[in-house]
Enzyme design. Structure first.
Site, PDB file in Angstrom:
ATOM      1  N   THR A  36      12.341  -1.169  69.347  1.00  0.00           N
ATOM      2  CA  THR A  36      10.916  -0.837  69.511  1.00  0.00           C
ATOM      3  C   THR A  36      10.052  -1.887  68.813  1.00  0.00           C
ATOM      4  OG1 THR A  36      11.713   1.437  69.296  1.00  0.00           O
ATOM      5  CG2 THR A  36       9.347   1.138  69.553  1.00  0.00           C
ATOM      6  N   ASP A  88       7.456  -0.359  61.867  1.00  0.00           N
ATOM      7  CA  ASP A  88       8.910  -0.205  61.957  1.00  0.00           C
ATOM      8  C   ASP A  88       9.265   0.926  62.918  1.00  0.00           C
ATOM      9  OD1 ASP A  88      11.584  -0.644  61.435  1.00  0.00           O
ATOM     10  OD2 ASP A  88      11.392  -0.444  59.267  1.00  0.00           O
ATOM     11  N   ASP A  91      14.902   6.544  63.465  1.00  0.00           N
ATOM     12  CA  ASP A  91      15.946   7.240  64.231  1.00  0.00           C
ATOM     13  C   ASP A  91      15.634   8.721  64.396  1.00  0.00           C
ATOM     14  OD1 ASP A  91      17.481   4.858  64.430  1.00  0.00           O
ATOM     15  OD2 ASP A  91      17.984   5.141  62.321  1.00  0.00           O
ATOM     16  N   GLY A 102      17.970   3.359  59.700  1.00  0.00           N
ATOM     17  CA  GLY A 102      19.165   2.635  59.285  1.00  0.00           C
ATOM     18  C   GLY A 102      20.242   2.459  60.322  1.00  0.00           C
ATOM     19  N   ARG A 103      19.963   2.902  61.589  1.00  0.00           N
ATOM     20  CA  ARG A 103      20.946   2.653  62.655  1.00  0.00           C
ATOM     21  C   ARG A 103      21.265   1.152  62.718  1.00  0.00           C
ATOM     22  NH1 ARG A 103      20.504   0.005  66.621  1.00  0.00           N
ATOM     23  NH2 ARG A 103      18.274  -0.121  66.269  1.00  0.00           N
ATOM     24  N   GLU A 110      13.872  -2.534  54.906  1.00  0.00           N
ATOM     25  CA  GLU A 110      12.810  -1.757  55.557  1.00  0.00           C
ATOM     26  C   GLU A 110      12.092  -0.874  54.545  1.00  0.00           C
ATOM     27  OE1 GLU A 110      14.642  -1.330  60.067  1.00  0.00           O
ATOM     28  OE2 GLU A 110      15.204   0.153  58.585  1.00  0.00           O
TER      29      GLU A 110
HETATM   30  C1  5RP Z   1      17.078  -0.265  61.758  1.00  0.00           C
HETATM   31  C2  5RP Z   1      16.207   0.919  61.975  1.00  0.00           C
HETATM   32  C3  5RP Z   1      15.466   0.988  63.279  1.00  0.00           C
HETATM   33  O1  5RP Z   1      14.107   0.858  63.021  1.00  0.00           O
HETATM   34  C4  5RP Z   1      15.760   2.290  63.957  1.00  0.00           C
HETATM   35  O2  5RP Z   1      17.162   2.392  64.136  1.00  0.00           O
HETATM   36  C5  5RP Z   1      15.060   2.406  65.307  1.00  0.00           C
HETATM   37  O3  5RP Z   1      15.587   1.485  66.202  1.00  0.00           O
HETATM   38  P1  5RP Z   1      15.130   1.423  67.726  1.00  0.00           P
HETATM   39  O4  5RP Z   1      13.674   1.061  67.734  1.00  0.00           O
HETATM   40  O5  5RP Z   1      16.008   0.357  68.336  1.00  0.00           O
HETATM   41  O6  5RP Z   1      15.374   2.767  68.355  1.00  0.00           O
HETATM   42  O7  5RP Z   1      16.056   1.777  61.143  1.00  0.00           O
HETATM   43  O8  5RP Z   1      17.760  -0.185  60.531  1.00  0.00           O
END
Ligand code: 5RP
Length: 237
Positions: A36, A88, A91, A102-103, A110
């Site tokens: 995103t 940012d 999840d 944290g994915r 962050e």
């Molecule tokens: C990375 C994160 C990401 O911001 C979170 O996983 C969201 O990712 P995405 O926008 O691809 O769904 O915390 O550590």
């Protein structure tokens, strides 16, 4: 189309683009990590080409590489310890704007960047909104103490697993040279208390629980027609 991969991508793009529109001239901003945020960077690069002056503190190698590719000037927290805003992804987001992140294994940087910012803008599609935070909480640990930390993590009621890399044998190594322990909780009764308890464990660098930013958080839930915006004013006490 709702719920399809295309719909989710369109929602992420809409949220990312709207957040890019909130950046003002001369701002120093935190650049989060994830798909995103990459849409936000894409849109922001267009504004930079049109003359917007901005610099960003990236939270990961992924973001730094993408920002460089898109011509967004970068800086560091050393040179800019106070940020106008941080943008940012997340999840999971609960109705009190507490989150699990944290994915992408970038949670420590962050959280540092979010804490340095006056305002935290979170961009997400609506699949990220939950009534209660639950499931996996990623925790960054130093390799030296990961085994002992996992023992203490078990004591907090979770099943901890060291995250395995996909195109590398062995564990994921974070941008800080550490491991990620994914902690599977059956329930998270008190996210703030859990975040505090995780931070007390020797060897734990940070957790993906973000419970202390609700007051200065704006969540943009992407939608192709009209994004939904949530702020602390929408939090039900
Ligand atoms: C990375 C994160 C990401 O911001 C979170 O996983 C969201 O990712 P995405 O926008 O691809 O769904 O915390 O550590």
């Amino acid at each position: 189309m709702a719920g399809t991969t295309e719909a989710v991508a369109a929602a992420k793009r809409a949220a990312g683009y709207q957040a890019a529109g909130m950046v003002e001239d001369e701002m120093v901003i935190g650049l989060g990590t994830g798909s995103t945020v990459l849409y936000m960077i894409e849109r922001l690069s267009g504004r930079v080409r049109d003359g917007l002056s901005v610099s960003g503190v990236p939270t990961s190698y992924q973001t730094a590489m993408k920002a460089r590719e898109y011509g967004i000037p970068l800086t560091t927290l050393d040179d800019n310890p106070v940020l106008d805003l941080a943008i940012d992804g997340a999840d999971q987001i609960d109705p009190q704007l507490r989150m699990i992140k944290g994915r992408g294994a970038a949670l420590t940087r962050e959280k540092c960047v979010a804490a340095a910012a006056f305002r935290f803008i979170v961009v997400a599609d609506d699949t990220k909104m939950v009534s209660r935070l639950s499931g996996v909480v990623p925790v960054e640990t130093i390799p030296f103490a990961t085994k002992t930390a996992m023992g203490q993590l078990r004591g907090l009621g979770c099943r901890p697993f060291i995250r395995e890399a996909v195109k590398k044998d062995g564990p994921v190594i974070t941008d800080n040279g550490n491991f990620i322990v994914d902690c599977q909780f059956d329930e998270i009764a008190d996210p703030a208390a859990l975040e505090a308890a995780l931070a007390m464990i020797p060897g734990v660098v940070e957790s993906g629980l973000f419970t202390r930013f609700s007051k200065n958080t704006t969540v943009i839930i992407g939608n192709e027609k009209k994004c939904k915006v949530l702020t602390s004013a929408d939090v039900v006490p």
